[in-house]
Design a protein around this motif. Structure first.
Motif, PDB file in Angstrom:
ATOM      1  N   LEU A 267      96.254 -46.752  97.137  1.00 16.20           N
ATOM      2  CA  LEU A 267      96.139 -45.548  97.932  1.00 16.20           C
ATOM      3  C   LEU A 267      97.105 -45.652  99.116  1.00 16.20           C
ATOM      4  O   LEU A 267      96.902 -46.480 100.019  1.00 16.20           O
ATOM      5  CB  LEU A 267      94.697 -45.355  98.436  1.00 16.20           C
ATOM      6  CG  LEU A 267      94.441 -44.104  99.279  1.00 16.20           C
ATOM      7  CD1 LEU A 267      94.609 -42.837  98.428  1.00 16.20           C
ATOM      8  CD2 LEU A 267      93.028 -44.137  99.890  1.00 16.20           C
ATOM      9  N   ARG A 268      98.149 -44.828  99.103  1.00 15.88           N
ATOM     10  CA  ARG A 268      99.102 -44.836 100.210  1.00 15.88           C
ATOM     11  C   ARG A 268      98.517 -44.035 101.372  1.00 15.88           C
ATOM     12  O   ARG A 268      98.166 -42.857 101.198  1.00 15.88           O
ATOM     13  CB  ARG A 268     100.434 -44.224  99.766  1.00 15.88           C
ATOM     14  CG  ARG A 268     101.178 -45.059  98.737  1.00 15.88           C
ATOM     15  CD  ARG A 268     102.596 -44.533  98.532  1.00 15.88           C
ATOM     16  NE  ARG A 268     102.601 -43.143  98.096  1.00 15.88           N
ATOM     17  CZ  ARG A 268     102.472 -42.756  96.830  1.00 15.88           C
ATOM     18  NH1 ARG A 268     102.296 -43.661  95.865  1.00 15.88           N
ATOM     19  NH2 ARG A 268     102.495 -41.483  96.499  1.00 15.88           N
ATOM     20  N   VAL A 300      89.161 -42.608  97.315  1.00 20.35           N
ATOM     21  CA  VAL A 300      89.503 -43.338  96.090  1.00 20.35           C
ATOM     22  C   VAL A 300      88.629 -42.879  94.924  1.00 20.35           C
ATOM     23  O   VAL A 300      89.104 -42.643  93.810  1.00 20.35           O
ATOM     24  CB  VAL A 300      89.356 -44.865  96.311  1.00 20.35           C
ATOM     25  CG1 VAL A 300      89.519 -45.616  94.990  1.00 20.35           C
ATOM     26  CG2 VAL A 300      90.369 -45.359  97.338  1.00 20.35           C
ATOM     27  N   LYS A 301      87.315 -42.712  95.171  1.00 21.50           N
ATOM     28  CA  LYS A 301      86.368 -42.414  94.095  1.00 21.50           C
ATOM     29  C   LYS A 301      86.376 -40.953  93.670  1.00 21.50           C
ATOM     30  O   LYS A 301      86.195 -40.645  92.495  1.00 21.50           O
ATOM     31  CB  LYS A 301      84.956 -42.787  94.542  1.00 21.50           C
ATOM     32  CG  LYS A 301      84.711 -44.274  94.694  1.00 21.50           C
ATOM     33  CD  LYS A 301      83.277 -44.524  95.152  1.00 21.50           C
ATOM     34  CE  LYS A 301      82.968 -46.009  95.310  1.00 21.50           C
ATOM     35  NZ  LYS A 301      81.593 -46.235  95.805  1.00 21.50           N
ATOM     36  N   HIS A 302      86.558 -40.034  94.621  1.00 22.63           N
ATOM     37  CA  HIS A 302      86.286 -38.630  94.325  1.00 22.63           C
ATOM     38  C   HIS A 302      87.468 -37.680  94.479  1.00 22.63           C
ATOM     39  O   HIS A 302      87.470 -36.614  93.854  1.00 22.63           O
ATOM     40  CB  HIS A 302      85.147 -38.119  95.223  1.00 22.63           C
ATOM     41  CG  HIS A 302      83.893 -38.924  95.121  1.00 22.63           C
ATOM     42  ND1 HIS A 302      83.066 -38.888  94.020  1.00 22.63           N
ATOM     43  CD2 HIS A 302      83.324 -39.802  95.993  1.00 22.63           C
ATOM     44  CE1 HIS A 302      82.043 -39.699  94.213  1.00 22.63           C
ATOM     45  NE2 HIS A 302      82.171 -40.265  95.398  1.00 22.63           N
ATOM     46  N   ALA A 303      88.435 -38.007  95.328  1.00 17.75           N
ATOM     47  CA  ALA A 303      89.488 -37.032  95.626  1.00 17.75           C
ATOM     48  C   ALA A 303      90.496 -36.873  94.505  1.00 17.75           C
ATOM     49  O   ALA A 303      91.077 -35.803  94.319  1.00 17.75           O
ATOM     50  CB  ALA A 303      90.197 -37.410  96.930  1.00 17.75           C
ATOM     51  N   GLY A 304      90.752 -37.945  93.753  1.00 18.78           N
ATOM     52  CA  GLY A 304      91.723 -37.874  92.673  1.00 18.78           C
ATOM     53  C   GLY A 304      93.158 -37.774  93.167  1.00 18.78           C
ATOM     54  O   GLY A 304      93.977 -37.086  92.557  1.00 18.78           O
ATOM     55  N   VAL A 305      93.466 -38.452  94.273  1.00 21.35           N
ATOM     56  CA  VAL A 305      94.821 -38.442  94.836  1.00 21.35           C
ATOM     57  C   VAL A 305      95.284 -39.881  95.072  1.00 21.35           C
ATOM     58  O   VAL A 305      94.480 -40.812  95.058  1.00 21.35           O
ATOM     59  CB  VAL A 305      94.871 -37.653  96.170  1.00 21.35           C
ATOM     60  CG1 VAL A 305      94.582 -36.182  95.937  1.00 21.35           C
ATOM     61  CG2 VAL A 305      93.881 -38.226  97.186  1.00 21.35           C
ATOM     62  N   GLU A 306      96.553 -40.035  95.330  1.00 24.79           N
ATOM     63  CA  GLU A 306      97.112 -41.361  95.606  1.00 24.79           C
ATOM     64  C   GLU A 306      97.579 -41.487  97.057  1.00 24.79           C
ATOM     65  O   GLU A 306      98.094 -42.525  97.456  1.00 24.79           O
ATOM     66  CB  GLU A 306      98.289 -41.640  94.659  1.00 24.79           C
ATOM     67  CG  GLU A 306      97.878 -41.724  93.191  1.00 24.79           C
ATOM     68  CD  GLU A 306      99.055 -42.002  92.274  1.00 24.79           C
ATOM     69  OE1 GLU A 306     100.205 -41.995  92.777  1.00 24.79           O
ATOM     70  OE2 GLU A 306      98.825 -42.229  91.072  1.00 24.79           O
ATOM     71  N   ASP A 325      92.428 -35.815 103.033  1.00 21.59           N
ATOM     72  CA  ASP A 325      93.047 -35.867 101.710  1.00 21.59           C
ATOM     73  C   ASP A 325      93.216 -34.444 101.196  1.00 21.59           C
ATOM     74  O   ASP A 325      92.558 -33.520 101.677  1.00 21.59           O
ATOM     75  CB  ASP A 325      92.194 -36.698 100.734  1.00 21.59           C
ATOM     76  CG  ASP A 325      90.904 -35.998 100.323  1.00 21.59           C
ATOM     77  OD1 ASP A 325      90.979 -35.010  99.570  1.00 21.59           O
ATOM     78  OD2 ASP A 325      89.817 -36.448 100.758  1.00 21.59           O
ATOM     79  N   HIS A 326      94.098 -34.267 100.247  1.00 23.02           N
ATOM     80  CA  HIS A 326      94.358 -32.947  99.665  1.00 23.02           C
ATOM     81  C   HIS A 326      93.954 -32.946  98.188  1.00 23.02           C
ATOM     82  O   HIS A 326      94.663 -32.408  97.338  1.00 23.02           O
ATOM     83  CB  HIS A 326      95.841 -32.595  99.826  1.00 23.02           C
ATOM     84  CG  HIS A 326      96.296 -32.568 101.260  1.00 23.02           C
ATOM     85  ND1 HIS A 326      95.958 -31.559 102.123  1.00 23.02           N
ATOM     86  CD2 HIS A 326      97.017 -33.463 101.987  1.00 23.02           C
ATOM     87  CE1 HIS A 326      96.472 -31.804 103.320  1.00 23.02           C
ATOM     88  NE2 HIS A 326      97.125 -32.964 103.265  1.00 23.02           N
ATOM     89  N   GLY A 327      92.779 -33.526  97.947  1.00 22.61           N
ATOM     90  CA  GLY A 327      92.315 -33.676  96.578  1.00 22.61           C
ATOM     91  C   GLY A 327      91.307 -32.644  96.140  1.00 22.61           C
ATOM     92  O   GLY A 327      91.391 -31.465  96.480  1.00 22.61           O
TER      93      GLY A 327
END
Length: 385
Positions: A267-268, A300-306, A325-327
Motif C-alpha cells: 500500500l503506497r 487494505v481490507k475493504h477499499a480495493g486500492v493500492e 482513500d479513493h476506493g
C-alpha cells in the motif's frame, strides 16, 4: 282573547296590569300558584307569589314589557308554602293592550320548569361524575406516566453510567494492551534477541575454526536458521511495539507506519506532516498510532486500492490525523451498532476512546467514491505545530 283557549291551555296564562295585579288567570296558572279556584286570585298581586330573590328581576321585566317593545322572557322562583325551595318557572310576557284608563295590560305565560331543571340537574351530575371519573383516570395515567418517566430516567442514568465505565475500561484495556506489547517486545529484545545475536557471533567464530573440519556446511545451515530467527524476532518486536515510536515520537512512528504498510501490504501511502516533534501525552500517542494503523488496515481490507493518503495537522489545542482513500467507500448512514462499523469493533472502539478524551472520529464516505476518516483529539500542549 278566546275564553275557551285561555282556560284550556296546558300552560299557565294570566292577564296582569302594570302593577302586577292579576286580572285574569286560567286553571293551570292557578294550580302553579297553589290555588284551585281562579276567582280567588283575581285582584291579587303576583308579587306575593314570587320569591324575594326573584322580585326585583320581575319588576324590571314588567316595566320593560309595559313599554310594548316585544315579548320578554324571564326565569324566576315561585313561593311554595311549607317548602324551602321554590318552584322554577319561565315567564313569557308581552304587551296585550290598554285598559279603559289607558293603563297597559300584559299577558304572561307561566311554564313549569321542574322537569326541565330535573333533567338539567341530572345531566349536570352525570357530567360532573364523568369529569370526576375522567379526572381520576387521567390522574392514574399521569401517575403511571411519571413512574415510567422516572424509571426511564433511571435506566438512562444506569446506561450512561455503564457506558462511561465501558469507555474507561476500554481505554484502560487498550493502554494496558499496548504497554504489555511494549513489555513483551522489550523482553524479546533484551533476552531472546540478544541470545540469538550472541549465538550468531559464536557460530561465525566456530565456522571460521571449522573451515577444514568438514562441518562448515552444517554450520552455515545453522547460521541461516539463526539469521532467520533473528529476522522474525525483530519483525515480531516491530509488530508488537515499534521502537521508533518510543524513541522519536508520533511523527517518526507515523512515517515508519507508512513504510511498514508499503513493505508488508503493498500500500503506497502519501504522507503529509511536519518533521518537527510533537510533544503530547503518551497514552494519546498510543491511541493515535493504533487508530491510524487500524484505519490503514481497513483500507487494505475493504477499499480495493493500492494508494492512500495520511495527513497530520496540529494546532495549539487539537491534533488531527486524516486517512483518505479513493476506493469502494460505504454508506455512513447505515452505521448503527458497533458491529455495523466497517472493520468491526476496532473502529467503534477508536470512536469511543476519542469521545472519552473529548475528541471524535469523523467519517465521510460514499459508495464508489472512497472514504475520508479524520481522527480529532485535544492534546493541550503549548508545543503544537
Amino acid at each position: 282573547m278566546p275564553e275557551k283557549f285561555f282556560n284550556c291551555a296546558p300552560v299557565g296564562c294570566m292577564l296582569i296590569d302594570e302593577e302586577a295585579h292579576i286580572l285574569q288567570i286560567n286553571p293551570t296558572g292557578a294550580f302553579l300558584l297553589g290555588k284551585g279556584d281562579t276567582r280567588l286570585l283575581q285582584g291579587k298581586s303576583f308579587l306575593r307569589f314570587i320569591s324575594k330573590a326573584s322580585q326585583y328581576n320581575f319588576l324590571t321585566h314588567l316595566k320593560t314589557c309595559s313599554t310594548g317593545k316585544g315579548k320578554r322572557q324571564l326565569e324566576l322562583q315561585l313561593r311554595i308554602p311549607k317548602s324551602t325551595s321554590g318552584l322554577p318557572i319561565r315567564l313569557d310576557t308581552a304587551f296585550y293592550g290598554n285598559s279603559n284608563g289607558n293603563a297597559p295590560l300584559l299577558i304572561s305565560v307561566l311554564t313549569d320548569l321542574r322537569e326541565h331543571k330535573q333533567k338539567e340537574e341530572a345531566l349536570r351530575q352525570e357530567l360532573e361524575k364523568s369529569v370526576t371519573d375522567r379526572t381520576a383516570e387521567l390522574a392514574t395515567i399521569n401517575k403511571t406516566l411519571r413512574k415510567k418517566i422516572a424509571e426511564h430516567k433511571e435506566t438512562q442514568k444506569n446506561i450512561y453510567s455503564d457506558h462511561e465505565q465501558l469507555r474507561a475500561l476500554t481505554s484502560a484495556l487498550i493502554t494496558t494492551e499496548e504497554r504489555e506489547r511494549r513489555r513483551i517486545a522489550t523482553e524479546l529484545h533484551d533476552h531472546i534477541g540478544q541470545t540469538l545475536a550472541i549465538t550468531r557471533i559464536k557460530l561465525e567464530m566456530l565456522h571460521a575454526l571449522a573451515s577444514y573440519s568438514g562441518f562448515a556446511e552444517a554450520l552455515e545451515e545453522i547460521q541461516g536458521f539463526v539469521k532467520q530467527a533473528i529476522k522474525e524476532t525483530r519483525s515480531l518486536m516491530t509488530k508488537l511495539s515499534p521502537p521508533v515510536f518510543y524513541e522519536l515520537g508520533l511523527n517518526a512512528a507515523l512515517e515508519w507506519l507508512m513504510q511498514y504498510f508499503g513493505e508488508q501490504h503493498n500500500l503506497r501511502i502519501h504522507y503529509k506532516g511536519k518533521r518537527d516533534l510533537i510533544s503530547i501525552n503518551e497514552d494519546l500517542q498510543i491511541l493515535l498510532l493504533q487508530a491510524t494503523r487500524e484505519l490503514l488496515m481497513n483500507v487494505v481490507k475493504h477499499a480495493g486500492v493500492e494508494e492512500a493518503e495520511v495527513i497530520l495537522r496540529t494546532s495549539r489545542k487539537q491534533i488531527k490525523i486524516e486517512v483518505i482513500d479513493h476506493g469502494a467507500g460505504f454508506e455512513v448512514s447505515k452505521i448503527g451498532t458497533p458491529l455495523d462499523w466497517r472493520g468491526g469493533f476496532g473502529i467503534f472502539s477508536i470512536h469511543e476512546r476519542l469521545k472519552n478524551l473529548g475528541g471524535q472520529l469523523q467519517i465521510h464516505s460514499k459508495r464508489g467514491e472512497g472514504t475520508h476518516f479524520t481522527l480529532v483529539a485535544p492534546h493541550g500542549t503549548k508545543e503544537g505545530l
